[in-house]
Design an enzyme around this catalytic site. Structure first.
Site, short mmCIF file in Angstrom:
data_model
loop_
_atom_site.label_atom_id
_atom_site.label_comp_id
_atom_site.label_asym_id
_atom_site.label_seq_id
_atom_site.Cartn_x
_atom_site.Cartn_y
_atom_site.Cartn_z
N CYS A 187 27.74 -58.13 -1.53
CA CYS A 187 27.97 -58.13 -0.05
C CYS A 187 28.04 -56.85 0.10
O CYS A 187 28.19 -56.07 -0.29
CB CYS A 187 29.00 -59.20 0.32
SG CYS A 187 30.70 -58.47 -0.05
N ASP A 236 -0.23 -52.87 -5.59
CA ASP A 236 0.03 -52.61 -7.08
C ASP A 236 0.24 -51.30 -7.79
O ASP A 236 0.73 -51.23 -8.71
CB ASP A 236 -1.41 -53.32 -7.70
CG ASP A 236 -2.43 -52.13 -7.68
OD1 ASP A 236 -2.76 -51.73 -6.79
OD2 ASP A 236 -2.98 -52.28 -9.08
N ASP A 254 -3.19 -53.45 0.21
CA ASP A 254 -3.70 -52.60 -0.20
C ASP A 254 -5.05 -52.87 -0.87
O ASP A 254 -5.25 -53.96 -1.60
CB ASP A 254 -2.87 -52.00 -1.40
CG ASP A 254 -3.62 -50.84 -2.10
OD1 ASP A 254 -3.72 -49.78 -1.51
OD2 ASP A 254 -3.68 -50.86 -3.28
N CYS A 281 30.69 -54.60 -0.75
CA CYS A 281 30.62 -53.86 -1.94
C CYS A 281 30.19 -52.45 -1.56
O CYS A 281 30.69 -51.70 -2.28
CB CYS A 281 30.00 -54.70 -2.99
SG CYS A 281 30.39 -56.35 -3.25
N ASP A 336 1.67 -47.13 -3.74
CA ASP A 336 2.04 -48.26 -2.77
C ASP A 336 3.68 -48.43 -2.65
O ASP A 336 4.03 -49.14 -1.88
CB ASP A 336 1.26 -49.52 -3.00
CG ASP A 336 -0.13 -49.46 -3.31
OD1 ASP A 336 -0.52 -48.67 -2.34
OD2 ASP A 336 -0.68 -49.96 -4.28
#
Length: 803
Positions: A100, A702, A507, A103, A706
């Protein structure tokens, strides 16, 4: 040294068109890279740009961008700018145990309290902590210890074994601690206490066992469950108090510890109304839900184990000596052999080769490089050895992408579960109600034990087991359903963000296309003979286009045993004697140099290939050209259907580093709203940021180029064939490279999000009914615990339904 035969005319990066003039201190308006002395500008677009692609993106988005400063502030929000200004080294650590936003605050404060740490920034969404430190005061090896503590365990991000160890430890802790001792506690209750609560004789008489002996055993085993198995919950409560942000862990802890403390006092006073079972039930239900969620996520993530790292760790000097990358200085000359990555940015000094820049620029066709041309670290030399002189910055373009990626990820705000978002109101409200109820009962004449018991019942019945399980169990179910369909969910925030996506950015290279050179078409008098003779000559070249032709000509290696004599290689082509004929293969100009005429019909084929963004390779012998082999990065067969599906209710934008015809082929396709061409990798993330003016943005890619855009988008989806850097940045990974799975990802996210809302709706309804009953004193802690367990069971059943 022989030159590459397959270079396209003007096949150089956008920056190369600007010559080698000195760069000015100004930066590109879009991506902040230095602009050349003669920057790209336009009368209708404000600012100066490093390349044509950045200029065109800004022109396309200028009308839609309502507040550029607001968009840019997303990258500069909170403390990111401050960390970037600090002096010191950067380190990025994976941290187990974050769940959370409290933290995040706790880990940042804890890390910055250590000597040598200049600043820290934690991200719950990516389970990452960014640390800026002084290497003279604290070593890199010691950093995990600096961040670890209070149940958090930091490790190097590449330590995959650490995650596996953590899962094994969690399993042992849950089964040995919670399961075994919790079951033993319930056995004592069934045998002794529950019958007496309902007015029946115990299964075993207290006379057979001393009452204190029974109570002591229950207390001891409950203590183990509470303080060992429940440690992460207790730690979460402590952290929330330290950070001043109450969360659900605090309410769970209050209920469990309250029941434990009340029962311990009652035991000491010799009473038998003990509620240790409540503490055990609360801890086990919450721990089981958390463990189940983590187990499903880790199992899904393990599907990515075959993905490889793309960064370069060492370099080969011109002398042949291999040295660590950090020992390379500006001006050093490096030897890069075919198939190897160029370690650092610099200039090519000796040799000529085709360089595959797709990893860094996204451009699919290899680029011809010769002496004097600039080269980028992280790109691949494909067909001939070269000597590269390291540039003044001694930096790799790929490494810059890595740095940009982690900066974006670490600055992304941790996404709080909806239950935790409500905790800042719900938790204090419950505690106030419990306290007020206790005071009210005391004021109306009830005994202290009665008043405390009613107050405790309010806390127990409010204990958010159903509320706490509503999100994680639905998410775990969604993760598991996605894994069965070949989709790995890397960040649970996708279930919150994906249903609201307005723009999907795709892409081109490696996503909409295969990402590798293949023979698309063959035109000639005898296509089979044309391809085989071309392949016989091309087998001696290591160029990607040559490999594509060879693969298409011969199905297996045995067929490559064709006699080729007098082989020659030139910058634009190759030739050799096959079956008594001098076969010439390469660029049209190369065949003209060999006095091989090209017919009008073949000239038309060549023009068509270039217009489609492909590479025409001409083949000739016997005094004239015999045909054209068209090679290119072919679109995937299903890409049009995938785009049309995604375009339902969303805008679809194609983003690519390619320019010209290679990008134009996508403009007229139904479903594609826009195509941004010639976009350098550093500008992809900023393009995504500017598209956010139109709404929520998803990015699909990929390559390592990117990765920053994947991290910057509201939703990042990586193709499984991509680089590790891309998959690390993504919220989800399509393992099988099936484009149809992209739309399925959005559908699964929408279904899971709906399931979360259903669970939360039931949890709040339960609390709306149960809390008033507890306040009026109509429930005791035992029935409160049963009601809580029943509510949790309904959430589990709803979450387990198929999506």
């Amino acid at each position: 040294m022989a030159e590459n035969p397959h270079a396209r005319p003007n096949a150089t990066p956008a920056k190369s068109d600007q010559g080698t003039s000195e760069e000015t201190p100004s930066g590109c308006q879009l991506c902040d890279l230095p602009t050349p002395a003669d920057p790209f500008t336009a009368a209708d677009v404000e600012g100066e740009y490093c390349c044509r692609g950045c200029l065109e993106v800004s022109r396309a988005l200028e009308d839609a961008e309502t507040d550029a400063a607001c968009v840019q502030s997303r990258l500069d929000v909170d403390e990111t700018a401050d960390l970037d200004e600090l002096e010191g080294e950067d380190a990025y650590l994976a941290v187990d145990g974050m769940h959370c936003s409290t933290c995040e605050a706790f880990l940042e404060t804890s890390a910055e309290s250590h000597d040598g740490v200049r600043g820290a920034e934690a991200s719950y969404a990516t389970e990452t902590v960014r640390v800026v430190y002084d290497p003279d005061e604290v070593t890199t090896e010691a950093l995990p210890e600096v961040v670890s503590g209070y149940g958090y365990r930091a490790r190097d991000r590449t330590d995959a074994a650490g995650a596996d160890d953590e899962e094994g430890q969690a399993l042992v802790k849950f089964l040995a601690g919670g399961g075994l001792f919790g079951m033993m506690v319930m056995v004592w209750y069934v045998v002794f206490l529950y019958p007496s609560y309902f007015g029946y004789e115990p299964v075993v008489q207290f006379g057979d066992f001393d009452g204190y002996y029974v109570a002591a055993n229950i207390w001891l085993m409950t203590s183990f469950v509470l303080f060992y198995t429940g440690y992460p919950i207790l730690r979460g409560a402590y952290v929330s108090l330290r950070a001043g942000m109450p969360n659900m862990d605090l309410l769970v802890t209050t209920a469990a510890v309250g029941a434990y403390a009340y029962s311990t006092l009652a035991m000491v006073l010799g009473r038998t109304d003990l509620y240790f079972d409540v503490s055990v039930a609360v801890i086990l239900v919450v721990t089981a839900g958390t463990y189940y969620e983590e187990r499903i996520k880790r199992r899904a993530t393990s599907l990515l184990s075959d993905l490889t790292e793309q960064q370069v760790d060492d370099a080969r000097l011109e002398s042949g000596e291999t040295v660590p990358l950090e020992d390379v200085d500006p001006g050093d000359r490096l030897l890069v052999r075919p198939g190897e990555r160029i370690p650092l940015d610099g200039d090519l000094r000796e040799g000529t080769a085709a360089v595959d820049e797709s990893l860094v620029t996204g451009e699919s066709i290899p680029v011809e490089k010769g002496p004097g041309d600039s080269v980028r670290g992280g790109t691949v030399v494909t067909d001939a050895p070269v000597i590269v002189e390291v540039g003044d910055d001694a930096e790799s373009t790929l490494d810059r992408l890595v740095s940009l990626l982690w900066s974006i990820q670490s600055s992304r705000p941790g996404v709080q579960r909806l239950a935790d978002k409500l905790a800042t109101i719900f938790v204090p409200l419950v505690l106030v109600l419990a306290t007020a109820t206790t005071i009210l009962f005391l004021a109306t004449g009830s005994s202290l034990s009665r008043a405390l018991l009613v107050g405790l019942t309010v806390v127990i019945v409010s204990c958010p087991c159903a509320l706490g399980l509503a999100t994680p169990l639905a998410i775990a179910s969604g993760v598991q359903a996605a894994a069965k369909r070949g989709i790995v969910v890397a960040a649970e925030t996708i279930f919150e963000d994906a249903p609201d996506v307005d723009v999907v950015v795709l892409d081109k290279t490696g996503t909409l296309t295969t990402g590798s050179m293949t023979v698309a078409r063959v035109h000639g008098e005898n296509e089979e003979r044309l391809l085989q003779r071309a392949g016989a000559v091309e087998q001696f070249s290591e160029h990607p286009i040559a490999e594509a032709i060879t693969d298409a000509a011969f199905e297996d290696d045995d067929q490559l045993e064709v006699d080729v004599e007098a082989f020659e290689r030139d910058r634009r082509g190759v030739s050799g004697v096959v079956d008594g004929h001098r076969v010439v293969v390469g660029h049209p100009d190369y065949l003209r140099e060999h006095e091989l005429a090209i017919s009008t019909s073949l000239e038309a084929r060549i023009a068509d290939a270039r217009a489609a963004g492909d590479v025409p390779v001409v083949v000739g012998w016997g005094g004239r050209s015999r045909g054209v082999i068209v090679v290119g990065d072919s679109p995937r067969g299903e890409w049009k259907d995938a785009v049309q599906t995604l375009a339902t209710g969303r805008d679809v934008v194609v983003l690519t580093g390619d320019e010209g015809a290679a990008a134009d082929r996508f403009r007229s396709v139904d479903g594609v709203s826009e195509v941004f061409a010639g976009v350098p990798p550093e500008a992809k993330a900023e393009t995504v940021e500017r598209l956010r003016a139109r709404g929520s943005v998803a990015m699909v890619g990929d390559g390592s180029n990117d990765a920053p855009a994947l991290a910057a988008a509201d939703v990042g989806i990586a193709m499984g064939s991509g680089t590790k850097l891309a998959t690390d940045a993504a919220d989800a990974v399509i393992v099988g490279d099936d484009l149809a799975a992209i739309a399925e990802t959005f559908d699964l996210a929408a279904g899971t999000n709906s399931r979360i809302k259903q669970n939360l709706g039931w949890a709040f309804f339960y609390n709306a009914v149960a809390i008033p009953l507890a306040i009026t004193g109509l429930l005791n802690p035992l029935f409160a615990a049963l009601a809580m367990a029943t509510s949790s069971l309904l959430v589990v059943i709803n979450s387990s339904r198929s999506i």
